[in-house]
Design a protein around this motif. Structure first.
Motif, PDB file in Angstrom:
ATOM      1  N   THR A 398       0.841  -1.203   0.000  1.00 16.77           N
ATOM      2  CA  THR A 398       0.000   0.000   0.000  1.00 16.77           C
ATOM      3  C   THR A 398       0.870   1.245   0.000  1.00 16.77           C
ATOM      4  O   THR A 398       0.657   2.170  -0.790  1.00 16.77           O
ATOM      5  CB  THR A 398      -0.904   0.006   1.256  1.00 16.77           C
ATOM      6  N   GLN A 472      -5.519   0.134  -4.215  1.00 15.74           N
ATOM      7  CA  GLN A 472      -4.189   0.751  -4.228  1.00 15.74           C
ATOM      8  C   GLN A 472      -3.962   1.485  -5.546  1.00 15.74           C
ATOM      9  O   GLN A 472      -3.454   2.600  -5.567  1.00 15.74           O
ATOM     10  CB  GLN A 472      -3.116  -0.312  -4.004  1.00 15.74           C
ATOM     11  N   GLU A 641      -6.089 -12.198  -7.505  1.00 12.36           N
ATOM     12  CA  GLU A 641      -5.274 -11.154  -6.851  1.00 12.36           C
ATOM     13  C   GLU A 641      -4.525 -11.697  -5.623  1.00 12.36           C
ATOM     14  O   GLU A 641      -3.485 -11.182  -5.234  1.00 12.36           O
ATOM     15  CB  GLU A 641      -6.159  -9.986  -6.408  1.00 12.36           C
ATOM     16  N   LYS A 645      -0.216 -10.982  -3.330  1.00 10.51           N
ATOM     17  CA  LYS A 645      -0.203 -10.256  -2.051  1.00 10.51           C
ATOM     18  C   LYS A 645       1.171 -10.451  -1.394  1.00 10.51           C
ATOM     19  O   LYS A 645       2.126 -10.801  -2.057  1.00 10.51           O
ATOM     20  CB  LYS A 645      -1.347 -10.753  -1.167  1.00 10.51           C
TER      21      LYS A 645
HETATM   22  C1  S3P Z   1      -5.247  -1.746   0.417  1.00  9.36           C
HETATM   23  C2  S3P Z   1      -5.829  -2.319  -0.694  1.00  9.36           C
HETATM   24  C3  S3P Z   1      -5.829  -3.757  -0.949  1.00  9.36           C
HETATM   25  C4  S3P Z   1      -5.416  -4.561   0.288  1.00  9.36           C
HETATM   26  C5  S3P Z   1      -4.257  -3.962   1.018  1.00  9.36           C
HETATM   27  C6  S3P Z   1      -4.591  -2.554   1.451  1.00  9.36           C
HETATM   28  C7  S3P Z   1      -5.306  -0.291   0.567  1.00  9.36           C
HETATM   29  O1  S3P Z   1      -4.918  -4.047  -1.986  1.00  9.36           O
HETATM   30  O2  S3P Z   1      -5.123  -5.875  -0.077  1.00  9.36           O
HETATM   31  O3  S3P Z   1      -3.942  -4.720   2.153  1.00  9.36           O
HETATM   32  O4  S3P Z   1      -5.053   0.201   1.673  1.00  9.36           O
HETATM   33  O5  S3P Z   1      -5.611   0.388  -0.421  1.00  9.36           O
HETATM   34  P1  S3P Z   1      -5.395  -3.983  -3.519  1.00  9.36           P
HETATM   35  O6  S3P Z   1      -6.119  -2.726  -3.650  1.00  9.36           O
HETATM   36  O7  S3P Z   1      -4.166  -4.004  -4.366  1.00  9.36           O
HETATM   37  O8  S3P Z   1      -6.241  -5.184  -3.704  1.00  9.36           O
END
Ligand code: S3P
Length: 736
Positions: A398, A472, A641, A645
């Motif tokens: 993030t 994100q 997705e 991670k």
């Molecule tokens: C987050 C978005 C998510 C999540 C991450 C935090 C954020 O990722 O998995 O832990 O704070 O915007 P993605 O948007 O890439 O799925």
């Protein structure tokens, strides 16, 4: 007993030489320790105290008969002692020293021996005390202390190994370093602090009116000046021997001091606070390094194992730490705002702390965190300064993706780096749209970190239909949009967390939302705000599943964020038959919050609706555990997705659950999990915090204990996980 060394001669029986002799004797690292000192009183004392086995009255005889000779004399007399012994030192005898300056000692060896002997191993134990003399010898002086050896290219390997073994046998940790680097590092970390302590005490002592200061001096003075009681002659030698490196760092220090002086003259509180908060965070970080819990140490090097005991019930009321996504954004927007932003409930986890540190590196004054409270002195949209080096974002995807957008609009160049896990994660998903906006941005091999951004690019707003459902990516483009001309629009294929949009509005920046589209115009400003970070539903999820699967459980999770873009875990668990209710629903600072009440209930397998996947994207590791405890089969699809991670979460959960005997198959975009018995055993979290915590929860229903490898990164999102888990009745311990 087998000794590392047969006959060892220590020349110079002070604190350092005496402690080495005593430790070798007591730990059996050497058969006979012989001491030599020009001061015969010290020598007698050494023998009387049992620091040495034998005293040498004739230096030459002693040198001829030793296997290893340790020079523990002051740096300044090293050369003359070397000159003396050069005539009699046998070629095969190993010579080493303990001097705190290395370049100078190596020069001395060169001139005394007509070239540095290959059997000479220059060394420096980083240990000592303000006490001196043989009577101060301590056999534990080197325990867990570092010893730096600075071998030259032709130093004999066998001699080097012998000297390393000698230090290891007295409990030290041996490091190798280049000679020059050693002298520079020591000038900064040891020589300069001693100089300052001597100078401060001397300055105060020579002012008659200030005599009272000593009478009233408290902890601060005592701590700062303890080392001013060190051996004056030794330090006199050190500064003469390492003058250049000391002068260089003294120059830098003087500039810093001059700046503080100006700040005080000009009553520039922000400048003072900036220096002090940065220094405090660096000092706190240093303390963590000393206790071996520092974040920037490669976490993979620290294998923290969890042992989760099988069985148990979960009962009680807890508040899990603050929301990670909201914590990151509170610092980002607070830093770019005009005015002072107060944050409460901030997650003091390593990920959000990395974001906080990055802004400090860019000149933002941030107080705290202290018990979740952070005060950010915003610098405005264009007030960030170029950081002194790459911004290290640890494990946090993030942080890296949001920073990419924010930094694309700055006037200065920047580089973003991360740990091993982050360095494997895809970054073209943000670099691509940013380039379309006009950013000059490069990613590393395979589109992965590091990200390098050229400052000063003129950005233009774009209309971006996102190829994947990612908050994100959405946030990154919107943050770049703040610095772009015209409008920036992002359309998402499925709803993702909208904390950026909500918080921008909270800081007075207008964001329009229409269906799947979020839009803003560049060139506006942010106004400081107050943020109350709710507890993180992603951390709460572990206890939702824990209480659901463990018989007789009943848990209340307080003040949890229930933003509709985050509640997939509740929806999925309820569909599986979980007993979850929301109590005391309210809105806090633009985010919906509730207390979540969960009681044990039998779960059944389901086909997880694909529209819930982005709404529960971080909760699947623990949802896999719920599925393994459910009756029937759970099928997850549309979750590719998860493979990118912090780890490949599908693979990590499939491997771990199979190791515990669960019937599970991975697919490209999900998994098929058959509920049934869970065995005990050993699983690997692959350094992924959520995988580690998920398996700790699994133990509530496993037939034997579960050992989980590589759990250090739990600190990224849930630093007090073990404490809270224990408080509700789970049994998870760190295994030595
Ligand atoms: C987050 C978005 C998510 C999540 C991450 C935090 C954020 O990722 O998995 O832990 O704070 O915007 P993605 O948007 O890439 O799925």
């Amino acid at each position: 007993m087998k000794h590392v060394i047969d006959r060892l001669l220590v020349i110079g029986l002070g604190l350092i030489g005496g402690s080495l002799a005593l430790a070798l004797k007591q730990r059996g690292g050497c058969r006979t320790v012989i001491g030599y000192d020009l001061n015969t009183k010290e020598l007698e004392e050494g023998l009387r105290l049992g620091v040495i086995d034998e005293r040498a009255d004739d230096l030459f005889d002693a040198v001829r008969n030793a296997d290893v000779v340790v020079l523990a004399v002051p740096v300044k007399v090293m050369e003359s002692v070397m000159m003396d012994i050069a005539k009699v030192l046998p070629e095969e005898t190993i010579l080493t020293d303990v001097g705190s300056v290395k370049g100078n000692v190596i020069e001395a060896a060169r001139s005394a021996f007509g070239g540095v002997p290959v059997n000479f191993v220059p060394g420096h134990p980083i240990a000592g005390s303000e006490k001196s003399g043989v009577a101060a010898s301590k056999s534990t002086l080197y325990d867990h202390h570092k010893v730096i050896l600075t071998p030259l290219a032709d130093t004999d390997r066998f001699a080097l190994r012998r000297v390393s073994q000698m230090w290891e046998s007295v409990g030290a940790e041996v490091h190798h370093m280049d000679v020059r680097r050693h002298d520079e590092v020591l000038a900064a970390t040891s020589h300069l602090p001693h100089l300052l302590a001597f100078s401060l005490v001397d300055t105060l002592a020579s002012d008659h009116e200030n005599r009272d200061i000593f009478r009233y001096a408290a902890g601060g003075f005592r701590d700062f000046t303890r080392i001013a009681a060190s051996d004056p002659m030794m330090w006199h030698d050190v500064f003469l021997a390492n003058g250049d490196a000391t002068l260089k760092v003294l120059g830098e220090f003087s500039e810093g001091l001059e700046e503080l002086k100006t700040a005080i003259e000009q009553r520039d509180g922000r400048k003072l606070l900036g220096v002090f908060t940065r220094a405090k965070s660096a000092r706190d970080h240093f303390s963590k390094i000393l206790t071996g819990t520092a974040y920037s140490l490669p976490m993979t090097d620290i294998n923290i194992k969890f042992r989760a005991k099988s069985g148990g019930t979960v009962r009680g009321q807890i508040r899990v730490p603050g929301d990670k996504s909201i914590s990151h954004r509170s610092i980002m927007l607070g830093a770019l705002a005009e005015g002072v932003t107060e944050v409460e409930g901030f997650l003091e986890g390593e990920d959000s702390l990395a974001t906080l540190q990055a802004f400090r590196d860019m000149g933002v004054v941030i107080e705290g965190p202290y018990q979740g409270r952070v005060t950010i002195h915003g610098v405005g949209m264009h007030g960030l300064r170029q950081p002194p080096g790459p911004l290290y974002l640890g494990n946090s995807g993030t942080a890296m993706r949001l920073f990419a957008g924010l930094l694309a609009g700055q006037a200065f160049d920047s580089e973003l780096t991360g740990d091993e896990s982050l360095s494997k994660r895809p970054m073209e998903r943000v670099a691509g749209p940013l380039r379309t906006m006009g950013a000059q941005i490069e990613t590393g091999e395979g589109g992965r970190p590091p990200i390098r951004i050229k400052g000063g690019a003129a950005l233009t707003g774009i209309d971006y239909p996102m190829p994947m459902a990612s908050a994100q990516v959405k946030s990154c483009v919107l943050l770049a949009g703040l610095y772009s001309s015209g409008d920036t629009r992002v359309t998402e294929p499925a709803p993702t967390r909208d904390h950026t949009e909500r918080m921008l509005s909270g800081f007075g920046y207008s964001v329009q939302k229409e269906g799947a589209e979020a839009r803003l115009s560049g060139g506006g400003k942010l106004t400081a705000s107050h943020i109350d970070v709710p507890a993180d539903i992603s951390s709460a999820a572990f206890f939702m599943v824990a209480a659901s699967i463990a018989p007789e459980s009943d848990v209340l999770l307080q003040h949890v964020g229930i933003n509709p873009t985050r509640v997939g875990v509740i929806n999925i668990l309820q569909q599986m038959g979980a007993d979850i209710s929301l109590e005391n629903e309210r809105e806090v600072g633009g985010e919906p919050v509730a207390d979540i009440h969960i009681k044990h209930a039998p779960l059944k397998g389901i086909n997880i609706p694909e529209d819930q996947v982005p709404l529960a994207i971080d909760e699947f590791p623990v949802l896999f555990i719920a599925a393994a405890c459910a009756e029937g089969t759970t099928v997850l699809t549309g979750a590719e997705e998860l493979r990118v991670k912090e780890s490949d979460r599908i693979q990590a959960m499939v491997d771990g659950l199979q190791a515990l005997g669960v019937d599970i198959e991975g697919t490209d975009d999900g998994a098929v999990i058959k509920g049934g018995a869970i065995g005990g055993g050993r699983v690997n979290s692959l350094g992924d915090h959520r995988i580690a915590m998920a398996f700790a929860v699994a133990a509530l229903r496993s037939e034997g204990d579960i050992t989980i490898d590589d759990c250090a990164n739990v600190a990224t999102s849930f630093p007090n996980f073990i404490e809270l888990a224990t408080s509700v009745g789970m049994s998870v311990v760190i295994e030595e």
